[in-house]
Motif scaffolding. Sequence first.
Motif, PDB file in Angstrom:
ATOM      1  N   PRO A  46     -18.964 -10.582   0.049  1.00 16.81           N
ATOM      2  CA  PRO A  46     -18.821  -9.601   1.125  1.00 16.81           C
ATOM      3  C   PRO A  46     -17.767  -9.951   2.175  1.00 16.81           C
ATOM      4  CG  PRO A  46     -21.121  -9.968   0.660  1.00 16.81           C
ATOM      5  CD  PRO A  46     -20.364 -10.938  -0.189  1.00 16.81           C
ATOM      6  N   LEU A  82     -26.674  -4.975   4.368  1.00 16.96           N
ATOM      7  CA  LEU A  82     -26.149  -6.329   4.174  1.00 16.96           C
ATOM      8  C   LEU A  82     -26.329  -7.161   5.423  1.00 16.96           C
ATOM      9  CD1 LEU A  82     -22.844  -5.524   2.271  1.00 16.96           C
ATOM     10  CD2 LEU A  82     -24.948  -6.433   1.328  1.00 16.96           C
ATOM     11  N   PHE A  85     -29.864  -8.442   5.784  1.00 17.17           N
ATOM     12  CA  PHE A  85     -30.187  -9.529   4.859  1.00 17.17           C
ATOM     13  C   PHE A  85     -29.637 -10.845   5.360  1.00 17.17           C
ATOM     14  CE2 PHE A  85     -31.714 -11.145   0.981  1.00 17.17           C
ATOM     15  CZ  PHE A  85     -30.946 -12.277   0.788  1.00 17.17           C
ATOM     16  N   ASN A  86     -28.383 -10.871   5.752  1.00 21.26           N
ATOM     17  CA  ASN A  86     -27.710 -12.120   6.058  1.00 21.26           C
ATOM     18  C   ASN A  86     -28.170 -12.743   7.362  1.00 21.26           C
ATOM     19  OD1 ASN A  86     -25.817 -14.046   5.176  1.00 21.26           O
ATOM     20  ND2 ASN A  86     -24.335 -13.319   6.669  1.00 21.26           N
TER      21      ASN A  86
END
Lengths: 97, 948
Positions: A46, A82, A85-86
């Motif tokens: 990403p 995303l 999540f990170n």
Amino acid sequence: MSEEHHADTGARLRRMADQIANNLRARGHEEAVEETAEHIWKFWDPRMKAKIFADDLSQLTPIAREAIERIRRNAQDKDQALEEFNSVGETGHCDAG
Amino acid sequence: MGYERQQDFGTPEVKSDEMVSLTIDGRDVTVPAGTSVMRAAAEIGGSIPKLCATDNMKAFGSCRLCLVEIEGARGTPASCTTPVMPGMKVQTQTPRLEKLRKGVMELYISDHPLDCLTCSANNDCELQDTAAQVGLRDVRYGYEGANHLGEATDTSNPYFDFDPSKCIACSRCVRACDEVQGTFALTIDGRGFASKVSAGQTGDNFLSSECVSCGACVQACPTATLQEKSVKAIGKPERAVVTTCAYCGVGCTFRAEMRGEQLVRMIPWKDGKANRGHSCVKGRFAYGYANHKDRILNPMIRESIDQPWREVSWEEAISYTADKIKKIKAESGARALGGITSSRCTNEETFLVQKLIRAGFGSNNTDTCARVCHSPTGYGLSQTFGTSAGTQDFDSVMDSDVIMVIGANPTDAHPVFGSRMKRRLRQGAKLIVIDPRRTDLVRSPHIAADYHLALKPGTNVAVMTSLAHVVVTEGLADEAFIRERCDWDEYQDWAAFVSNEKNSPEFLEAVTGVPAEVVRGAARLFATGGNGAIYYGLGVTEHSQGSSTVMGIANLAMATGNIGRRGVGVNPLRGQNNVQGSCDMGSFPHELSGYRHVSDPAVRKLFEDDWGVTLDPEPGLRIPNMFDAAIDGTFRVLYVQGEDILQSDPDTKHVSAGLGAMDLVIVQDLFLNETANYAHVFLPGSTFLEKDGTFTNAERRIQPVRKVMDPANGYGDWEVTQLLANAIGLDWNYTHPSQILDEIARLTPTFTGVSWDRLEREGSLQWPVNEKFPDGAPIMHVDGFVRGKGRFVVTEYIPTDERSGPRFPLLLTTGRILSQYNVGAQTRRTGNTAWHAEDVLEMHPTDAENRGLKTDDWAKLASRSGDTTLRVLVTDRVAPGVVYTTFHHPTTQANVVTTDNSDWATNCPEYKVTAVQITPSNGPTEWQREYTELSERSRRIAEVEPAE
């Protein structure tokens, strides 16, 4: 080899994108764009994608540029998921005791 | 098991549909037609005395001990050279035979030392056993006549001695070198009483001869004439455990023969399906690194890399590491952490490392050394066939009629398979070699390539396309196969592309450097010569168009119908002992085990349910991108198990910049390797002798690795990973690797039917092992391609950016040699340094002369990336304009010179094409000196103060 070479990861990513596009161009423009986009989506981390999305795409070859623009459009919808999540602080989302 | 020698049936097994029944000593036996009487007797537990016969070589009939009597036949024929006949009645023990055998043994023993009690072969000697078997009691000739008892022993080889005083001139060693190994280094010099085994020319000893130290002669020797030095030192083994080699992708299985916990020797296992009882110098002899003085046995930590190491307990090391990991993750997120799995560790260990990264660290930043070798194979074969692995087993080569070897040097890099291939070539199969160098296969005893396409480095795709041009335009394509098995529309698009005049051998000759008629001849031979098989190596993959070349190879195989049966196929020669397994286990950043993309929600759910975590759906970083991200400050933690990326990866300065930018580098290895110069935590690893698990070789064969001694460092590598996992909050409770294998089978469709118990029973399994292939799949794509229809992919030749020019007029390519392995971490710490103490630079005589260089001179090798210095070897094995070196020694720093060019699809580095200039030098470069100083500083270990 200069420090600048090692530090210029943006240049590396542009080179990688152009290389993918050049190797797929024999399949015809539209297919090459589609496959370049799919390749980058499937295989790039990403932050690599984010870096090239933010880059000056005019420096890329036409196929690479169109491919990046295509996945950049698609990626915008997925950004929120995303980031969530990170940001996790504990070990994965493991619920082991 | 207790110690017993492996059964020797005397002559090779014969396969035949016709069976023959006979009687031996009143007992009925039925065997395939063509079987020798000797072997037929052995099959029913009989034991005819023999000395010159052994079952991995053709019958020789010289010792005259194996005589038998056959009803209705004259004389006493040798049973080794006599094939069975229907209704034959054989007697193996009669007064006449007894007398003849005793007479023969008397002659042997009359010229043999009688030092059995002090001989290293005592109680493990076929001569001794045979003398007992025939009932020898005295030697009527006495011992005063001429004899060979005063012959001097040749101790030149680091691993075995040759004592001609004990030789019985049975020729087994000579025949082993010919038939099994294919080197033809030995001969019987002289005749009659003067006969003696000779290694090479007069004046040669074993070390100076062409002997490659495979040990086949030692294994074949029925006396102590050829004897391992380790047996002389330690004594006879008392037990044997079958295990798998930890060197190359052939995956030879051995009997580790032990005395207590001491390894006495490694003997190839005859039932090993990958190696069929053969080995090379590395697997058989080069295991001494396991207890080398350089081996680190205690964990070590340091706050920064300019400090000396501090030895600590396992508890402190794991706790320190876990605390750092958690802290950095909290600061920078999961994607700042990652790891590299080992292609030398077991499947189970690799699976746990990627599980730790995914479930523990929380990212997909896992990669493996396949990145720098066969990642294009995974990509290319997946695109065309639907699987990321080779299509055949090694035995398949024995059914090949035309063998094409591209960018591979199996006699050096996969020696046991190379020997098998050479055996087939000696039987008459044709050979096409595509390589810039004149490798051993091009011309060696009894073998000559029918075509050698000595292409310019970097032009593989052009050569493959020109071969395809010939096949299509000359009507040599197998249309029936293509229509049935492949996508016809895609084939037509591809055929139109390759048929273009610009892809003809004539047009491309100027690009490739290969004469058009050579390309045409090779293409016609491959397409029409019968079963055509392609074997390839890193000379295909380590290029900017590595993936394209792999797809080009697949295209050619499909176009000629050479897929889906024995004797054909596309065969990547995977380098490392478990690189195939490492890839299978989900080491790549975009794939979970079984090659399933991380973005697939159904696949992720399978793992998430089993592991109790949520997994990142985005692909992670590949190794070269880890360094980029580290330099950018977004990648801060790296856990490296069993890999030395600083030595093995290209563009060393970039790698060191990346490692230097990281906050926490954890190295788990046997030795303080080059990567450890930049490490903050060192966790000592274990060798293949010290753990249970499995390796998967280049033919997809999963084989057991068995523990023969306790790990000197205290833990198997899988146990270390588990300690770390639990310290960061996971809850793993594996007590044996078989449980990890069960989990792999649960989660990986190609491994569903694999289990430790099954491997114990069956010896090995070739994946896929599942409902469709319950017993595994030696040959793939038999009824159809895994992806359905085979896919033809247009592969346009795109010249590499790396071009020679006025400043860098030569092209450097790299490779391996037989005696050293990869970065040499293991082999440099064994007797193998006798053959290759340093990397040298091979140059053509013209290029050397133009620069005033001769063999052994120091030369500076410079590219746009950096420079290094090494000694020159002038040879015409390389073409003018091409130079070659190996990368086995860290002092060479070969990868300072290699560039950041890589394969477009996988980032596999372009090791095989670097534009260089070479100039005379006085010695090491400034970089080499600085690096040596850095390395010495980094390896300091603080002395522990004695307790009061």
